[in-house]
Motif scaffolding. Sequence first.
Motif, PDB file in Angstrom:
ATOM      1  N   UNK A  67     -25.464  -0.737  12.510  1.00 57.81           N
ATOM      2  CA  UNK A  67     -26.077   0.585  12.362  1.00 57.81           C
ATOM      3  C   UNK A  67     -25.148   1.698  12.852  1.00 57.81           C
ATOM      4  N   UNK A  68     -24.283   1.401  13.807  1.00 53.37           N
ATOM      5  CA  UNK A  68     -23.282   2.391  14.241  1.00 53.37           C
ATOM      6  C   UNK A  68     -22.316   2.697  13.104  1.00 53.37           C
ATOM      7  N   UNK A  69     -21.901   1.657  12.390  1.00 52.73           N
ATOM      8  CA  UNK A  69     -21.014   1.842  11.238  1.00 52.73           C
ATOM      9  C   UNK A  69     -21.709   2.714  10.182  1.00 52.73           C
ATOM     10  N   UNK A  70     -22.981   2.426   9.945  1.00 50.45           N
ATOM     11  CA  UNK A  70     -23.759   3.191   8.966  1.00 50.45           C
ATOM     12  C   UNK A  70     -23.913   4.648   9.407  1.00 50.45           C
ATOM     13  N   UNK A  71     -24.264   4.856  10.666  1.00 49.61           N
ATOM     14  CA  UNK A  71     -24.446   6.222  11.162  1.00 49.61           C
ATOM     15  C   UNK A  71     -23.138   7.002  11.112  1.00 49.61           C
ATOM     16  N   UNK A  72     -22.027   6.349  11.429  1.00 46.86           N
ATOM     17  CA  UNK A  72     -20.719   7.005  11.326  1.00 46.86           C
ATOM     18  C   UNK A  72     -20.457   7.472   9.895  1.00 46.86           C
ATOM     19  N   UNK A  73     -20.809   6.629   8.923  1.00 48.14           N
ATOM     20  CA  UNK A  73     -20.612   6.996   7.517  1.00 48.14           C
ATOM     21  C   UNK A  73     -21.496   8.187   7.148  1.00 48.14           C
ATOM     22  N   UNK A  74     -22.758   8.160   7.580  1.00 51.04           N
ATOM     23  CA  UNK A  74     -23.650   9.296   7.308  1.00 51.04           C
ATOM     24  C   UNK A  74     -23.088  10.568   7.922  1.00 51.04           C
ATOM     25  N   UNK A  75     -22.580  10.474   9.131  1.00 46.78           N
ATOM     26  CA  UNK A  75     -21.999  11.650   9.791  1.00 46.78           C
ATOM     27  C   UNK A  75     -20.802  12.184   9.009  1.00 46.78           C
ATOM     28  N   UNK A  76     -19.926  11.293   8.528  1.00 43.57           N
ATOM     29  CA  UNK A  76     -18.758  11.696   7.729  1.00 43.57           C
ATOM     30  C   UNK A  76     -19.176  12.433   6.467  1.00 43.57           C
ATOM     31  N   UNK A  77     -20.289  11.991   5.873  1.00 38.56           N
ATOM     32  CA  UNK A  77     -20.749  12.563   4.601  1.00 38.56           C
ATOM     33  C   UNK A  77     -21.731  13.724   4.800  1.00 38.56           C
ATOM     34  N   UNK A  78     -21.972  14.097   6.055  1.00 34.45           N
ATOM     35  CA  UNK A  78     -22.926  15.160   6.373  1.00 34.45           C
ATOM     36  C   UNK A  78     -24.344  14.852   5.883  1.00 34.45           C
ATOM     37  N   UNK A  79     -24.726  13.595   5.957  1.00 35.23           N
ATOM     38  CA  UNK A  79     -26.093  13.186   5.628  1.00 35.23           C
ATOM     39  C   UNK A  79     -26.858  13.183   6.939  1.00 35.23           C
ATOM     40  N   UNK A  80     -27.838  14.051   7.032  1.00 31.22           N
ATOM     41  CA  UNK A  80     -28.571  14.176   8.297  1.00 31.22           C
ATOM     42  C   UNK A  80     -29.797  13.262   8.290  1.00 31.22           C
ATOM     43  N   UNK A  81     -29.553  12.009   8.533  1.00 38.01           N
ATOM     44  CA  UNK A  81     -30.617  11.002   8.597  1.00 38.01           C
ATOM     45  C   UNK A  81     -30.540  10.312   9.946  1.00 38.01           C
ATOM     46  N   UNK A  82     -31.605  10.414  10.709  1.00 41.74           N
ATOM     47  CA  UNK A  82     -31.683   9.698  11.974  1.00 41.74           C
ATOM     48  C   UNK A  82     -32.135   8.271  11.680  1.00 41.74           C
ATOM     49  N   UNK A  83     -31.365   7.310  12.109  1.00 44.06           N
ATOM     50  CA  UNK A  83     -31.703   5.899  11.886  1.00 44.06           C
ATOM     51  C   UNK A  83     -32.405   5.372  13.127  1.00 44.06           C
ATOM     52  N   UNK A  84     -33.611   4.893  12.956  1.00 49.64           N
ATOM     53  CA  UNK A  84     -34.390   4.362  14.077  1.00 49.64           C
ATOM     54  C   UNK A  84     -34.030   2.893  14.289  1.00 49.64           C
ATOM     55  N   UNK A  85     -32.896   2.690  14.916  1.00 49.53           N
ATOM     56  CA  UNK A  85     -32.319   1.362  15.093  1.00 49.53           C
ATOM     57  C   UNK A  85     -33.261   0.420  15.843  1.00 49.53           C
ATOM     58  N   UNK A  86     -33.875   0.898  16.913  1.00 51.04           N
ATOM     59  CA  UNK A  86     -34.759   0.042  17.721  1.00 51.04           C
ATOM     60  C   UNK A  86     -35.899  -0.520  16.874  1.00 51.04           C
ATOM     61  N   UNK A  87     -36.429   0.266  15.961  1.00 47.70           N
ATOM     62  CA  UNK A  87     -37.509  -0.209  15.087  1.00 47.70           C
ATOM     63  C   UNK A  87     -36.983  -1.164  14.021  1.00 47.70           C
ATOM     64  N   UNK A  88     -35.874  -0.784  13.387  1.00 49.45           N
ATOM     65  CA  UNK A  88     -35.360  -1.576  12.274  1.00 49.45           C
ATOM     66  C   UNK A  88     -34.893  -2.961  12.697  1.00 49.45           C
ATOM     67  N   UNK A  89     -34.282  -3.076  13.865  1.00 49.60           N
ATOM     68  CA  UNK A  89     -33.761  -4.375  14.308  1.00 49.60           C
ATOM     69  C   UNK A  89     -34.866  -5.358  14.695  1.00 49.60           C
ATOM     70  N   UNK A  90     -36.084  -4.871  14.856  1.00 51.14           N
ATOM     71  CA  UNK A  90     -37.212  -5.771  15.147  1.00 51.14           C
ATOM     72  C   UNK A  90     -37.693  -6.491  13.891  1.00 51.14           C
ATOM     73  N   UNK A  91     -37.189  -6.074  12.737  1.00 46.39           N
ATOM     74  CA  UNK A  91     -37.482  -6.716  11.443  1.00 46.39           C
ATOM     75  C   UNK A  91     -38.952  -6.684  11.069  1.00 46.39           C
ATOM     76  N   UNK A  92     -39.624  -5.611  11.433  1.00 50.23           N
ATOM     77  CA  UNK A  92     -41.010  -5.450  10.976  1.00 50.23           C
ATOM     78  C   UNK A  92     -40.980  -4.930   9.541  1.00 50.23           C
TER      79      UNK A  92
END
Length: 171
Positions: A67-92
């Motif tokens: 998710x850090x790699x993904x967030x870095x890419x979003x930052x490079x592209x100026x995509x303002x999306x907050x990724x809720x890593x704690x929720x996503x990694x729980x695989x709900x």
Amino acid sequence: MDPHYFMSKSELLGWINDTLGLRLTKVEETASGAIACQLVDALHPGVIKLSKVDFNAKNEYEMINNYKVLQDAFNKMNVSKHIEVAKLTKARPLDNIEFMQWLKSYFDSCTGGAPITNYDGPGRRAASKTGDMKGQGGSRVNPALSGLQQSSSGGRGGGVSGRRVSGASGA
């Protein structure tokens, strides 16, 4: 409201599997962040460093790195999306469905809804940190790519580069 947020699990899985040459059966299989990284790689070749992505991440710390790699890419592209890593990694399922619905919306806003057909998903995953996915969700042969010549972009092909999309940037 964006119609992508009404996409079913099976529609999302079909899109992911067709785009990346996979055989995912559950949306929870996207929880590691690696699938999201590869979808962005298909859309914007070269923005994601797939050599840092672990398609076989099982532990939370391995997933967080994806998710850090993904967030870095979003930052490079100026995509303002907050990724809720704690929720996503729980695989709900619900959390992962919502994130994939947002990603599909972003993807379609960049491609005009057209699929990317000449992306070599298995080949790109092979260049990742741990190689292609192990187990049932791993690669399937994409007949459309059989015999496909590598493009001048190093085999990534099919991407949409240089575009900034603001319509799907928040959620």
